[in-house]
Motif scaffolding. Structure first.
Motif, PDB file in Angstrom:
ATOM      1  N   TYR A 151       0.829  -1.203   0.000  1.00 34.45           N
ATOM      2  CA  TYR A 151       0.000   0.000   0.000  1.00 34.45           C
ATOM      3  C   TYR A 151       0.861   1.250   0.000  1.00 34.45           C
ATOM      4  O   TYR A 151       0.559   2.242  -0.677  1.00 34.45           O
ATOM      5  CB  TYR A 151      -0.946   0.004   1.198  1.00 34.45           C
ATOM      6  N   LYS A 277      -8.175  -2.356  -4.438  1.00 32.19           N
ATOM      7  CA  LYS A 277      -7.379  -2.002  -3.264  1.00 32.19           C
ATOM      8  C   LYS A 277      -8.221  -1.460  -2.124  1.00 32.19           C
ATOM      9  O   LYS A 277      -7.674  -1.108  -1.072  1.00 32.19           O
ATOM     10  CB  LYS A 277      -6.270  -1.020  -3.647  1.00 32.19           C
ATOM     11  N   SER A 303      -2.620  -3.357  -3.094  1.00 35.02           N
ATOM     12  CA  SER A 303      -3.346  -3.911  -1.951  1.00 35.02           C
ATOM     13  C   SER A 303      -2.416  -4.748  -1.090  1.00 35.02           C
ATOM     14  O   SER A 303      -1.449  -5.346  -1.580  1.00 35.02           O
ATOM     15  CB  SER A 303      -4.509  -4.782  -2.434  1.00 35.02           C
TER      16      SER A 303
END
Length: 373
Positions: A151, A277, A303
């Motif tokens: 992320y 995501k 993600s």
């Protein structure tokens, strides 16, 4: 030190962000308080696990954002009375961020940790209104927490702020998951499946969870597979229509914690078909892995899903949205018991080494100690 957490909601409201906020409260030894929305219109103050929780009444929710007439005044009053040394603000929550940034101008010595759970991606036009606010929030932050290196790398907001960011993965309470003796329920599930390979999936029936891709994947599987899908949501009826003539699929609806654990234990393969995501981490994925289950996932750029389960190590990752390849990965595991057991053992080890409450507690306290906030 006085710690104020600002979250969307808080226990007994169930959700990923709410659980992280509660895990933080359970991890630190200091004077703590939580400020959040109430699920009803009335504002209340109560106590959870010895922590005072101030809940501002919510009159509406628009585009996943709760709204409150009294929020700003109540937050200002909480600051004045509590005088926090540190605020942990759980993002996304743009309505709350508006008031927090105004109030923090009067408290320049108050440290701010922004706990960045996910980017706003669903509201493609609305999110543009919050660009300036996000910049001010991240500039004001002393540290920014995200839940996976994936992320951090792919978020357009976090990657430019990498020097401020620290990765703290979410956690499971493995003791609570493993203490239940559910052998009878597990045996019953296996008995009903009648020696078929059991696939299990659980999650809300909403677009980003990707359950439709699992339903479509079932069409490519032979009849010696059984797919159980737990959860419910606005797409439930649509999913049932897609699976109407497929006897391999059984919808379980909303199930209890005990039943969830029984299915984790009974299944041969855990299916986690999330596709965007919005799925920033994947607690259910980590839970299944803690029981030694190999996982099948999609590749989701940015993600944490592909950080929790490692392709070729703890499971198999396939092209995003490709149901035929998802089915192929299920068949690979179903037809190769040795490989499935190898990935399952690695999955259990990965959770025990990275995603336990003890590790989370250590990470949170190191953050507070190392950066003097």
């Amino acid at each position: 030190m006085k710690l104020l957490q600002i979250s969307n909601y808080y226990y007994p409201h169930i959700g990923g962000i709410e659980q992280v906020a509660r895990d933080i409260s359970d991890s630190v030894q200091c004077e703590r308080k939580v400020f959040c929305f109430n699920s009803g219109k009335n504002s209340v103050i109560d106590t959870v696990d010895g922590v005072e929780v101030v809940r501002a009444g919510c009159f509406a929710k628009i585009a996943s954002q709760s709204l409150s007439f009294r929020y700003g005044k109540m937050l200002k009053k909480t600051f004045a009375a509590f005088k926090p040394d540190l605020v942990i603000f759980h993002y996304p929550n743009p309505f709350a961020a508006h008031f927090l940034l105004k109030i923090l101008k009067k408290y320049p010595d108050c440290k701010l940790i922004v706990y960045w759970h996910l980017d706003i991606v669903k509201q493609k036009f609305l999110k543009l209104f919050f660009n300036g606010q996000n910049k001010r929030l991240l500039i004001r932050a002393d540290k920014v927490v995200c839940t996976s290196p994936n992320y951090l790398k792919y978020s357009p907001w976090l990657s430019p702020m990498e020097d401020k960011c620290v990765v703290i993965p979410n956690c499971l309470n493995l003791k609570n998951l493993s203490d239940c003796d559910l052998s009878d329920k597990t045996d019953e599930i296996k008995s009903v499946a009648a020696n078929k390979k059991i696939c299990f999936a659980i999650g809300r029936h909403i677009p980003y969870k990707g359950m439709e891709y699992l339903v479509k994947a079932s069409r490519y599987l032979p009849d010696d597979y059984k797919i159980y899908i737990a959860g419910q949501g606005p797409l439930t009826e649509r999913l049932k229509e897609l699976a109407a003539e497929d006897e391999k699929i059984t919808f379980l609806g909303k199930i209890s914690e005990e039943d969830k654990i029984a299915y984790y234990k009974a299944c041969d393969i855990f299916c986690f078909p999330s596709v965007t995501k919005n799925e920033a981490f994947g607690i259910a994925l980590a839970e299944a892995m803690s029981f030694g289950k190999p996982a099948v996932t999609f590749t989701i750029e940015g993600s944490g899903v592909n950080y929790v389960s490692l392709s070729g190590v703890t499971g198999i990752e396939v092209e995003n949205g490709n149901s035929e390849k998802f089915a192929g990965a299920i068949k690979t595991l179903g037809e190769n018991q040795e490989l499935a057991e190898k990935y399952g053992a690695a999955a259990k080890k990965r959770v025990e080494e990275n995603f336990t409450f003890e590790k989370f507690k250590e990470n949170i306290n190191n953050l507070i100690k190392e950066y003097n906030v």
